[in-house]
Design a protein around this motif. Structure first.
Motif, mmCIF file in Angstrom:
data_model
loop_
_atom_site.group_PDB
_atom_site.id
_atom_site.type_symbol
_atom_site.label_atom_id
_atom_site.label_comp_id
_atom_site.label_asym_id
_atom_site.label_seq_id
_atom_site.Cartn_x
_atom_site.Cartn_y
_atom_site.Cartn_z
ATOM 1 N N HIS B 99 0.903 -1.283 -0.032
ATOM 2 C CA HIS B 99 -0.061 -0.018 0.103
ATOM 3 C C HIS B 99 0.929 1.067 0.023
ATOM 4 O O HIS B 99 2.001 1.285 0.691
ATOM 5 C CB HIS B 99 -0.921 -0.229 1.313
ATOM 6 N N SER B 100 0.443 2.327 -0.740
ATOM 7 C CA SER B 100 1.229 3.545 -0.865
ATOM 8 C C SER B 100 0.100 4.651 -0.641
ATOM 9 O O SER B 100 -0.913 4.721 -1.114
ATOM 10 C CB SER B 100 1.983 3.855 -2.162
ATOM 11 N N PRO B 101 0.297 5.459 0.295
ATOM 12 C CA PRO B 101 -0.718 6.297 0.842
ATOM 13 C C PRO B 101 -0.472 7.805 0.031
ATOM 14 O O PRO B 101 -1.434 8.501 0.287
ATOM 15 C CB PRO B 101 -0.504 6.651 2.284
ATOM 16 N N SER B 102 0.631 7.776 -0.501
ATOM 17 C CA SER B 102 0.978 9.029 -1.043
ATOM 18 C C SER B 102 1.322 8.848 -2.508
ATOM 19 O O SER B 102 2.734 8.884 -3.045
ATOM 20 C CB SER B 102 1.937 9.897 -0.275
ATOM 21 N N GLY B 104 2.175 6.831 -4.652
ATOM 22 C CA GLY B 104 2.985 5.767 -5.038
ATOM 23 C C GLY B 104 4.200 6.122 -4.659
ATOM 24 O O GLY B 104 5.238 5.375 -4.883
ATOM 25 N N ASP B 105 4.555 7.070 -3.699
ATOM 26 C CA ASP B 105 5.956 7.348 -3.239
ATOM 27 C C ASP B 105 6.647 6.439 -2.691
ATOM 28 O O ASP B 105 7.662 5.697 -2.927
ATOM 29 C CB ASP B 105 5.907 8.658 -2.487
ATOM 30 N N TYR B 106 6.025 5.764 -1.433
ATOM 31 C CA TYR B 106 6.579 4.792 -0.581
ATOM 32 C C TYR B 106 5.422 3.668 -0.192
ATOM 33 O O TYR B 106 4.298 3.986 -0.487
ATOM 34 C CB TYR B 106 7.185 5.493 0.715
ATOM 35 N N PHE B 107 6.002 2.771 0.330
ATOM 36 C CA PHE B 107 5.046 1.582 0.636
ATOM 37 C C PHE B 107 5.109 1.434 2.290
ATOM 38 O O PHE B 107 6.248 1.089 2.685
ATOM 39 C CB PHE B 107 5.517 0.228 0.061
ATOM 40 N N ASP B 108 4.006 1.707 2.825
ATOM 41 C CA ASP B 108 3.955 1.530 4.329
ATOM 42 C C ASP B 108 3.416 0.419 4.863
ATOM 43 O O ASP B 108 3.748 0.121 6.260
ATOM 44 C CB ASP B 108 3.090 2.849 4.753
ATOM 45 N N TYR B 109 2.656 -0.274 3.922
ATOM 46 C CA TYR B 109 2.014 -1.489 4.439
ATOM 47 C C TYR B 109 2.403 -2.473 3.330
ATOM 48 O O TYR B 109 2.199 -2.356 2.205
ATOM 49 C CB TYR B 109 0.607 -1.631 4.814
ATOM 50 N N TRP B 110 2.838 -3.504 3.667
ATOM 51 C CA TRP B 110 3.145 -4.899 2.774
ATOM 52 C C TRP B 110 2.483 -6.207 3.170
ATOM 53 O O TRP B 110 2.223 -6.249 4.300
ATOM 54 C CB TRP B 110 4.798 -5.359 2.835
ATOM 55 N N GLY B 111 2.010 -6.853 2.015
ATOM 56 C CA GLY B 111 1.627 -7.998 2.332
ATOM 57 C C GLY B 111 2.841 -9.214 2.825
ATOM 58 O O GLY B 111 3.946 -8.623 2.830
ATOM 59 N N GLN B 112 2.363 -10.608 3.237
ATOM 60 C CA GLN B 112 3.282 -11.231 3.680
ATOM 61 C C GLN B 112 4.169 -11.859 2.403
ATOM 62 O O GLN B 112 5.397 -12.414 2.479
ATOM 63 C CB GLN B 112 2.827 -12.432 4.259
ATOM 64 N N GLY B 113 3.707 -11.745 1.058
ATOM 65 C CA GLY B 113 4.680 -12.096 0.183
ATOM 66 C C GLY B 113 4.055 -13.613 -0.442
ATOM 67 O O GLY B 113 3.487 -14.332 0.428
ATOM 68 N N ALA B 114 4.230 -14.001 -1.728
ATOM 69 C CA ALA B 114 3.925 -15.137 -2.181
ATOM 70 C C ALA B 114 4.902 -15.705 -3.247
ATOM 71 O O ALA B 114 5.387 -15.086 -3.980
ATOM 72 C CB ALA B 114 2.209 -15.035 -3.236
ATOM 73 N N LEU B 115 5.575 -16.995 -2.868
ATOM 74 C CA LEU B 115 6.642 -17.430 -3.625
ATOM 75 C C LEU B 115 6.048 -17.983 -4.783
ATOM 76 O O LEU B 115 5.192 -19.067 -4.718
ATOM 77 C CB LEU B 115 7.503 -18.469 -2.538
ATOM 78 N N VAL B 116 6.660 -17.538 -5.975
ATOM 79 C CA VAL B 116 6.129 -18.385 -7.437
ATOM 80 C C VAL B 116 7.472 -19.126 -7.794
ATOM 81 O O VAL B 116 8.555 -18.208 -7.912
ATOM 82 C CB VAL B 116 5.611 -17.266 -8.026
ATOM 83 N N SER B 117 7.497 -20.233 -8.138
ATOM 84 C CA SER B 117 8.398 -20.884 -8.705
ATOM 85 C C SER B 117 7.967 -21.001 -10.065
ATOM 86 O O SER B 117 6.925 -21.390 -10.489
ATOM 87 C CB SER B 117 8.688 -22.278 -8.092
ATOM 88 N N VAL B 118 9.029 -21.168 -11.039
ATOM 89 C CA VAL B 118 9.067 -21.277 -12.263
ATOM 90 C C VAL B 118 9.725 -22.312 -12.781
ATOM 91 O O VAL B 118 10.951 -22.271 -12.803
ATOM 92 C CB VAL B 118 9.201 -20.053 -13.367
ATOM 93 N N SER B 119 9.056 -23.490 -13.206
ATOM 94 C CA SER B 119 9.797 -24.695 -13.670
ATOM 95 C C SER B 119 8.824 -25.562 -14.372
ATOM 96 O O SER B 119 7.644 -25.607 -14.237
ATOM 97 C CB SER B 119 10.241 -25.456 -12.224
ATOM 98 N N SER B 120 9.557 -26.364 -15.275
ATOM 99 C CA SER B 120 8.715 -27.288 -16.063
ATOM 100 C C SER B 120 8.637 -28.764 -15.438
ATOM 101 O O SER B 120 7.794 -29.531 -15.864
ATOM 102 C CB SER B 120 9.368 -27.597 -17.461
#
Lengths: 109, 120
Positions: B99-102, B104-120
């Protein structure tokens, strides 16, 4: 595009002051943001608009920005400050985009 | 209280399209100045800014990935969706929304993240 350069690592003894630099062309004309990231966790904003601290961030964290270098300063460093630190700027112009530095690993000796 | 959470596949095959959803609460993406961004981090590497969508539906993209990225929002569902085409193993990373309140300048709240792997 705009490039931010950070030292890969900084080491400091407990209780001392750590300074982490972020270099960029005329970065002093931009607003710089700093994030702390501990292993396995999402980044946390520690400094915004060069020197402002979000609520909950200790006063030991401070920032400055002038010329071609911005600096994050952490006073009275403790083991809990060991983390990766990233600088971030907003690249102004006709398009909207941000840029992160390469990150600095802070090690508390 | 602002929270964000990323969701999507954990594994995609090369050349496939990745679709990630950021579901948020505690703010409205119709509020002036608010934006939601996407950032990724390959294992052991630095953060990389990817894209941003504003309250007014304006958007910004990383120049190096612009041709592969699309970001959209559904204000009624409190969701932002990122699509990345033609996935490659080098795109393996943890993908964060924030989330950016201003403008797009900075991010004050972040999600926990999602790991995405790319593989056949």
């Amino acid at each position: 595009s705009y490039v931010l350069t950070q030292p890969p690592s900084v080491s400091v003894a407990p209780g001392k002051t750590a300074r982490i630099s972020c270099g960029g062309d005329n970065i002093g004309s931009k607003s710089v943001y700093w994030y702390q990231q501990k292993p396995g966790q999402a980044p946390v904003l520690v400094i915004y608009y060069n020197s402002d601290r979000p609520s909950g961030i200790p006063e030991r964290f401070s920032g400055s920005n002038s010329g071609n270098t911005a600096t994050l300063t952490i006073a009275r460093v403790g083991a809990g400050d060991e983390a990766d630190y990233y600088c971030h700027v907003w690249e102004s112009g006709s398009e909207h985009r941000g840029v992160f530095g390469g990150g600095t690993k802070l090690t508390v000796l | 209280q602002i929270t964000l959470k990323e969701s999507g596949p954990t594994l995609v095959k090369p050349t496939q399209t990745l679709t990630l959803t950021c579901t948020f609460s505690g703010f409205s993406l119709s509020t002036s100045g608010v934006s939601v961004g996407w950032i990724r981090q390959p294992p052991g590497k630095a953060l990389e800014w990817l894209a941003l969508i504003y309250w007014d539906d304006d958007k910004g993209y990383s120049p190096s990935l612009r041709s592969r990225l699309t970001v959209t929002k559904d204000t009624s569902k409190n969701q932002v969706v990122l699509t990345m085409t033609n996935m490659d193993p080098v795109d393996t990373a943890t993908y964060y929304c924030a989330h950016s309140p201003s403008y797009g300048d900075y991010f004050d709240y972040w999600g926990q993240g999602a790991l995405v792997s790319v593989s056949s």
